[in-house]
Design an enzyme around this catalytic site. Structure first.
Site, PDB file in Angstrom:
ATOM      1  N   LYS A  90       0.854  -1.186   0.000  1.00 26.19           N
ATOM      2  CA  LYS A  90       0.000   0.000   0.000  1.00 26.19           C
ATOM      3  C   LYS A  90       0.888   1.234   0.000  1.00 26.19           C
ATOM      4  O   LYS A  90       1.445   1.628   1.024  1.00 26.19           O
ATOM      5  CB  LYS A  90      -0.904   0.037   1.236  1.00 26.19           C
ATOM      6  CG  LYS A  90      -1.969   1.104   1.093  1.00 26.19           C
ATOM      7  CD  LYS A  90      -2.354   1.758   2.394  1.00 26.19           C
ATOM      8  CE  LYS A  90      -1.531   2.943   2.760  1.00 26.19           C
ATOM      9  NZ  LYS A  90      -1.576   4.113   1.847  1.00 26.19           N
ATOM     10  N   GLY A 127       2.664   5.117  13.052  1.00 27.70           N
ATOM     11  CA  GLY A 127       3.398   3.910  13.450  1.00 27.70           C
ATOM     12  C   GLY A 127       2.888   3.329  14.756  1.00 27.70           C
ATOM     13  O   GLY A 127       2.788   2.101  14.905  1.00 27.70           O
ATOM     14  N   CYS A 151      13.547  11.595   6.456  1.00 25.72           N
ATOM     15  CA  CYS A 151      13.534  11.164   7.858  1.00 25.72           C
ATOM     16  C   CYS A 151      14.875  11.445   8.504  1.00 25.72           C
ATOM     17  O   CYS A 151      14.963  11.620   9.708  1.00 25.72           O
ATOM     18  CB  CYS A 151      13.184   9.695   7.949  1.00 25.72           C
ATOM     19  SG  CYS A 151      14.176   8.686   6.862  1.00 25.72           S
ATOM     20  N   GLU A 166       9.639  16.552  15.447  1.00 20.93           N
ATOM     21  CA  GLU A 166       9.963  16.452  14.016  1.00 20.93           C
ATOM     22  C   GLU A 166       9.113  17.471  13.251  1.00 20.93           C
ATOM     23  O   GLU A 166       7.891  17.451  13.353  1.00 20.93           O
ATOM     24  CB  GLU A 166       9.667  15.038  13.499  1.00 20.93           C
ATOM     25  CG  GLU A 166      10.083  14.875  12.043  1.00 20.93           C
ATOM     26  CD  GLU A 166       9.766  13.492  11.467  1.00 20.93           C
ATOM     27  OE1 GLU A 166       8.620  13.031  11.618  1.00 20.93           O
ATOM     28  OE2 GLU A 166      10.673  12.895  10.854  1.00 20.93           O
ATOM     29  N   GLU A 221       9.657   1.877  10.860  1.00 18.90           N
ATOM     30  CA  GLU A 221      10.693   2.903  10.662  1.00 18.90           C
ATOM     31  C   GLU A 221       9.981   4.241  10.693  1.00 18.90           C
ATOM     32  O   GLU A 221       9.144   4.517   9.828  1.00 18.90           O
ATOM     33  CB  GLU A 221      11.406   2.723   9.316  1.00 18.90           C
ATOM     34  CG  GLU A 221      12.212   1.446   9.197  1.00 18.90           C
ATOM     35  CD  GLU A 221      13.387   1.371  10.150  1.00 18.90           C
ATOM     36  OE1 GLU A 221      13.793   2.414  10.704  1.00 18.90           O
ATOM     37  OE2 GLU A 221      13.872   0.255  10.370  1.00 18.90           O
ATOM     38  N   ASN A 259       5.455   8.805  13.437  1.00 19.83           N
ATOM     39  CA  ASN A 259       5.274   8.131  14.724  1.00 19.83           C
ATOM     40  C   ASN A 259       3.804   7.981  15.088  1.00 19.83           C
ATOM     41  O   ASN A 259       3.403   6.971  15.673  1.00 19.83           O
ATOM     42  CB  ASN A 259       5.993   8.909  15.818  1.00 19.83           C
ATOM     43  CG  ASN A 259       7.459   8.638  15.764  1.00 19.83           C
ATOM     44  OD1 ASN A 259       8.097   8.926  14.746  1.00 19.83           O
ATOM     45  ND2 ASN A 259       8.007   8.058  16.789  1.00 19.83           N
TER      46      ASN A 259
END
Ligand code: NAD
Length: 491
Positions: free
Chosen positions: A172, A230, A281, A382, A247, A227
């Site tokens: 995906k 994730g 990243c 981030e 990751e 994150n």
């Protein structure tokens, strides 16, 4: 172009009529439409992958690898064509897009080589006339969920080791960058990968991603993204007892010591912070600088930024392209406002560019904050845009402490001429990737890629380590003594 899903070796229209436009972030041009597929397409793709997997696992690994060599050659042949599309749909400048396609080529040949390695171990048994070895076994159907910022490279980091190890997959891609997935799908088709070995389902993470994670026949989920997503993937995957490789984000720093080559450090910071408009990243988001060279470094950075051309990445003179979309632009701006409110000093940039020639794209000025305190939001979270924060320190120990104080652990870098400082730093920096006298970006595909702490959950993409995600270890004991021998008892 209206994209279709690639399922069981065929391009299949999604049942839904829901589609979203694919937008060129440099100028708002509509490049096509991508379907928002549903559980139905995930079911079809997983069934096709399941059906193909047993046979694929029985194909000798060097033969499976031959497909990867062919894929590598096709990628090489189409490198410029793919790079142009990549720049159009994702925005990174053409030179970087070529580099990203090259990463896919490198990965194809590297993982093709694994077809004749996939090493296990042989080891003595504690018993006489007994043989012991461990081998890597494929796991089955794997689910791959990828972000938009490296739309082809990350897909190759995941799909190529999965394939060479004897798995089949359902991928995906991000709806922001489906054209690269479509092009890779065409290559899978052109090299004649058996039907069902590679499948692509376009759609939203909450629908297609969730369906993949929940599907009982999908045994592994390999995810790269933020994150926030994730942690949802990990939670849902955990509930279904899936092997989940994550990751995620970074808050990467370049440390500049008082003995550093400041010109080199400046060049590296500019490249790491503003390349891909800061949307890597591993992008440099913090500069941790020794107080004695802070002023000199700042002068050099401001001067270097004044020479950066911003614009459409297809123009080879452009160094900083657009960010991916309006919400990315707003998020970056939000962080810049927070930086100002928290008392950081704006040294360069700080604005959305919206007047001609930027009015139809999503552009943010390369931005530098200085006098940033480590506890400020812009030093900890981030931002994922062209924004860098300068933090002053008094010593190597303090620099390392500041570097390690964030929740992420992806990449770090140090500039120094002192071998003692360098070795201490490479030992004590707590990131998964450490660069010495180079910026925070520039990973090579034959080394493990990934991060510690909040960046990941212990798995790695790329390198030999990637094989651990897509294989199970099987320990095999062969007793040729002709009698019952009991380990730990009869030796
Ligand atoms: P994202 O988390 O928004 O999306 C990543 C993928 O997850 C997309 O395909 C998305 O559709 C899907 N998704 C969204 N919600 C989901 C859900 N509930 N369940 C399952 N899948 C879902 O990330 P992004 O904006 O595409 O990418 C940027 C992020 O990726 C940044 O945080 C960046 O640091 C990170 N990143 C990490 C690495 C690395 O290797 N560590 C590499 C590249 C990017």
């Amino acid at each position: 172009m209206k994209l279709k899903n690639f399922i069981g070796g065929k391009w299949i229209e999604a049942e839904t009529h829901q589609r979203v436009p694919i937008i060129n972030p440099a100028n708002g041009e509509v490049l096509g439409e991508v379907p928002l597929s549903t559980n139905h397409e995930v079911d079809l793709a997983v069934s096709a992958a399941k059906k193909a997997q047993k046979q694929w696992a029985l194909v000798p690994a060097p033969k499976r690898a031959e497909y990867l060599y062919e894929i590598g050659f096709k990628l090489k042949e189409k490198k410029e064509y793919l790079a142009q599309i990549l720049t159009k749909e994702m925005g990174k400048v053409i030179e970087e897009a070529r580099g990203e396609v090259q990463e896919g080529i490198d990965m194809a040949f590297y993982m093709a080589g694994e077809g004749r390695r996939l090493f296990g171990e042989t080891t003595p048994s504690e018993l006489a006339d007994k043989f012991a070895m461990s081998v890597r076994s494929p796991i089955g159907v794997v689910g791959l969920i990828t972000p938009w910022n490296f739309p082809i490279a990350i897909a190759t980091w995941k799909s190529f080791p999965a394939l060479v190890a004897g798995n089949t997959f359902v991928w995906k891609p991000s709806v922001e960058t489906p054209l690269m997935a479509y092009e890779l799908g065409k290559i899978f088709e052109e090299v004649g990968l058996p039907e069902g070995v590679a499948n692509i389902v376009f759609g939203a993470g909450t629908e297609v991603g969730t369906a993949l994670i929940e599907h009982p026949e999908v045994k592994v989920i390999s995810f790269t993204g933020s994150n926030a997503t994730g942690s949802k993937v990990a939670e849902l995957g955990g509930r279904h007892l899936k092997k989940v490789s994550l990751e995620m984000g970074g808050k990467n720093a370049v440390i500049v010591m008082d003995d550093a080559d400041l010109n080199l450090a400046t060049e590296a910071i500019i490249w790491s912070a503003f390349g891909t408009a800061g949307q890597r990243c591993t992008a440099c988001s913090r500069v941790i600088v020794h107080k004695d060279v802070k002023g000199k470094l700042e002068e050099r950075l401001v001067e270097a930024i004044s020479h950066l051309t911003i614009g459409d990445g297809l123009d080879p003179t452009v160094k900083v392209g657009p960010v991916i979309n309006q919400s990315a632009l707003e998020k970056i701006d939000h962080y810049v406002q927070i930086g100002k409110q928290e008392g950081a000093k704006l040294l360069a940039g700080g604005n959305i560019l919206s007047t001609p020639p930027f009015e139809n794209g999503y552009y943010f000025e390369p931005t530098v904050f200085t006098d940033v305190k480590n506890e400020m939001t812009i030093a900890q979270e981030e931002i994922f845009g062209p924004v860098v924060s300068i933090i002053e320190v008094n010593s190597l120990e303090e620099a390392i402490e500041v570097n390690n104080s964030v929740k992420f652990g992806l990449s770090s870098s140090i500039f120094s001429q002192d071998v003692n400082k360098i070795f201490k730093a490479q030992r004590d920096l707590d990131t998964g990737i450490v660069y010495i006298n180079a910026g925070t970006t520039g990973a090579e595909i034959h080394l493990p890629f990934g991060g510690t702490k909040g960046t990941g959950n212990g798995h790695r993409d790329s390198g030999q380590a990637a094989l651990d995600v897509y294989t199970e270890w099987k320990s095999v004991y062969v007793d040729y003594s002709g009698k019952l021998q009991r380990a730990q008892i009869d030796n």
